[in-house]
Design a protein around this motif. Structure first.
Motif, PDB file in Angstrom:
ATOM      1  N   ARG A   7       0.830  -1.205   0.000  1.00 19.88           N
ATOM      2  CA  ARG A   7       0.000   0.000   0.000  1.00 19.88           C
ATOM      3  C   ARG A   7       0.868   1.260   0.000  1.00 19.88           C
ATOM      4  NH1 ARG A   7      -2.711  -1.461   3.990  1.00 19.88           N
ATOM      5  NH2 ARG A   7      -1.599  -0.376   5.619  1.00 19.88           N
ATOM      6  N   ASN A   8       2.005   1.193   0.675  1.00 18.83           N
ATOM      7  CA  ASN A   8       2.896   2.352   0.812  1.00 18.83           C
ATOM      8  C   ASN A   8       4.019   2.379  -0.213  1.00 18.83           C
ATOM      9  OD1 ASN A   8       1.386   3.059   3.034  1.00 18.83           O
ATOM     10  ND2 ASN A   8       2.888   2.388   4.537  1.00 18.83           N
ATOM     11  N   TRP A  16       9.230   6.086   8.561  1.00 16.21           N
ATOM     12  CA  TRP A  16       9.301   7.456   8.073  1.00 16.21           C
ATOM     13  C   TRP A  16      10.443   8.200   8.756  1.00 16.21           C
ATOM     14  CZ3 TRP A  16       9.015  12.286  10.297  1.00 16.21           C
ATOM     15  CH2 TRP A  16       8.879  13.351   9.409  1.00 16.21           C
ATOM     16  N   ASN A  17      11.196   8.928   7.962  1.00 16.60           N
ATOM     17  CA  ASN A  17      12.275   9.787   8.450  1.00 16.60           C
ATOM     18  C   ASN A  17      12.412  10.902   7.423  1.00 16.60           C
ATOM     19  OD1 ASN A  17      14.931  10.951   8.765  1.00 16.60           O
ATOM     20  ND2 ASN A  17      15.480   9.194  10.020  1.00 16.60           N
ATOM     21  N   PRO A  18      12.352  12.155   7.834  1.00 18.04           N
ATOM     22  CA  PRO A  18      12.381  13.261   6.865  1.00 18.04           C
ATOM     23  C   PRO A  18      13.671  13.333   6.049  1.00 18.04           C
ATOM     24  CG  PRO A  18      12.657  14.102   9.091  1.00 18.04           C
ATOM     25  CD  PRO A  18      12.323  12.633   9.208  1.00 18.04           C
ATOM     26  N   ARG A  19      14.722  12.663   6.494  1.00 19.90           N
ATOM     27  CA  ARG A  19      15.995  12.702   5.754  1.00 19.90           C
ATOM     28  C   ARG A  19      16.049  11.695   4.614  1.00 19.90           C
ATOM     29  NH1 ARG A  19      18.993  12.392  11.306  1.00 19.90           N
ATOM     30  NH2 ARG A  19      18.283  10.313  10.886  1.00 19.90           N
ATOM     31  N   ILE A  20      15.094  10.798   4.538  1.00 22.83           N
ATOM     32  CA  ILE A  20      15.122   9.778   3.489  1.00 22.83           C
ATOM     33  C   ILE A  20      14.524  10.352   2.208  1.00 22.83           C
ATOM     34  CG2 ILE A  20      14.292   7.506   2.780  1.00 22.83           C
ATOM     35  CD1 ILE A  20      14.385   6.684   5.725  1.00 22.83           C
ATOM     36  N   LYS A  21      15.305  10.287   1.161  1.00 19.89           N
ATOM     37  CA  LYS A  21      14.901  10.828  -0.135  1.00 19.89           C
ATOM     38  C   LYS A  21      13.766  10.001  -0.734  1.00 19.89           C
ATOM     39  CE  LYS A  21      16.722  11.867  -4.677  1.00 19.89           C
ATOM     40  NZ  LYS A  21      17.809  11.661  -5.612  1.00 19.89           N
ATOM     41  N   GLY A  22      12.813  10.685  -1.330  1.00 24.75           N
ATOM     42  CA  GLY A  22      11.748  10.020  -2.061  1.00 24.75           C
ATOM     43  C   GLY A  22      10.472   9.776  -1.286  1.00 24.75           C
ATOM     44  N   LYS A  37       7.081   1.737  -5.982  1.00 21.44           N
ATOM     45  CA  LYS A  37       7.910   0.761  -5.276  1.00 21.44           C
ATOM     46  C   LYS A  37       9.376   0.929  -5.660  1.00 21.44           C
ATOM     47  CE  LYS A  37       7.263  -3.324  -8.203  1.00 21.44           C
ATOM     48  NZ  LYS A  37       6.805  -4.701  -8.213  1.00 21.44           N
ATOM     49  N   TYR A  38       9.623   1.493  -6.842  1.00 22.83           N
ATOM     50  CA  TYR A  38      11.010   1.716  -7.269  1.00 22.83           C
ATOM     51  C   TYR A  38      11.654   2.824  -6.442  1.00 22.83           C
ATOM     52  CZ  TYR A  38       8.957  -1.184 -10.734  1.00 22.83           C
ATOM     53  OH  TYR A  38       8.274  -2.210 -11.325  1.00 22.83           O
ATOM     54  N   LEU A 118      13.766  -7.466 -12.859  1.00 27.08           N
ATOM     55  CA  LEU A 118      13.311  -6.218 -13.460  1.00 27.08           C
ATOM     56  C   LEU A 118      13.052  -5.168 -12.384  1.00 27.08           C
ATOM     57  CD1 LEU A 118      12.481  -4.526 -15.893  1.00 27.08           C
ATOM     58  CD2 LEU A 118      10.193  -5.515 -15.697  1.00 27.08           C
ATOM     59  N   ASP A 119      12.451  -5.580 -11.272  1.00 27.68           N
ATOM     60  CA  ASP A 119      12.203  -4.641 -10.174  1.00 27.68           C
ATOM     61  C   ASP A 119      13.509  -4.070  -9.630  1.00 27.68           C
ATOM     62  OD1 ASP A 119       9.436  -4.923 -10.276  1.00 27.68           O
ATOM     63  OD2 ASP A 119       9.445  -6.590  -8.849  1.00 27.68           O
ATOM     64  N   LEU A 120      14.498  -4.921  -9.455  1.00 28.09           N
ATOM     65  CA  LEU A 120      15.793  -4.462  -8.954  1.00 28.09           C
ATOM     66  C   LEU A 120      16.458  -3.532  -9.972  1.00 28.09           C
ATOM     67  CD1 LEU A 120      17.576  -4.642  -6.484  1.00 28.09           C
ATOM     68  CD2 LEU A 120      18.691  -6.622  -7.483  1.00 28.09           C
ATOM     69  N   PHE A 121      16.377  -3.875 -11.255  1.00 32.55           N
ATOM     70  CA  PHE A 121      16.943  -3.028 -12.307  1.00 32.55           C
ATOM     71  C   PHE A 121      16.265  -1.661 -12.310  1.00 32.55           C
ATOM     72  CE2 PHE A 121      16.456  -1.305 -16.596  1.00 32.55           C
ATOM     73  CZ  PHE A 121      17.785  -1.095 -16.929  1.00 32.55           C
TER      74      PHE A 121
END
Length: 144
Positions: A7-8, A16-22, A37-38, A118-121
């Motif tokens: 879902r997330n 959650w951490n504000p320093r994590i990009k994305g 998910k990427y 493919l997901d990892l790529f």
């Protein structure tokens, strides 16, 4: 019903951490929400690379920080699982270039699902690739 990780768009169940990009949000349980998910996988890679740079440079050290027993995790089982699946000794010193070897087994442990090649790529290249190419690859994946 979708699991929290799906879902997330957070296959690593990263808090959650504000320093994590994305990160685009936080759910009611404190887990990060990503746009895709990427993006979640890319954040996981960045987080694990950061751990290694800070001296959490073995599977044991990484997982005692990432999934500590104090959060009701079976950390020992997690360590054994990742070491076995990645074929890396639990106390072997790791470099940031080895993070991709840990992610598939960690995602399997977190979600119960296998992470495809493919997901990892795509997680490594999603920011660099035009959206049309990503969409085409995902369509091909669905067809086959």
């Amino acid at each position: 019903m979708l699991t929290t990780s799906f879902r997330n768009n957070n296959p690593g169940n990263i808090r959650w951490n504000p320093r994590i990009k994305g990160i685009v949000g936080k759910d009611d349980r404190g887990f990060a929400i990503f746009a895709s998910k990427y993006a979640g996988l890319a954040a996981m890679k960045s987080l694990l690379s950061g751990y290694i740079k800070k001296g959490y440079n073995t599977i044991e050290k990484i997982l005692n920080r990432y999934a500590p027993p104090s959060d009701n995790n079976n950390t020992e089982r997690y360590i054994q699982f990742v070491a076995q699946k990645s074929k890396i000794n639990r106390s072997a010193l790791l470099t940031t270039s080895q993070v991709d070897l840990l992610i598939p087994s960690m995602v399997k442990m977190e979600t119960g699902k296998d992470l495809g090649k493919l997901d990892l790529f795509l997680s490594k290249n999603w920011e660099k690739m035009p959206l049309v190419i990503i969409a085409s690859l995902l369509l091909i994946k669905k067809l086959f």
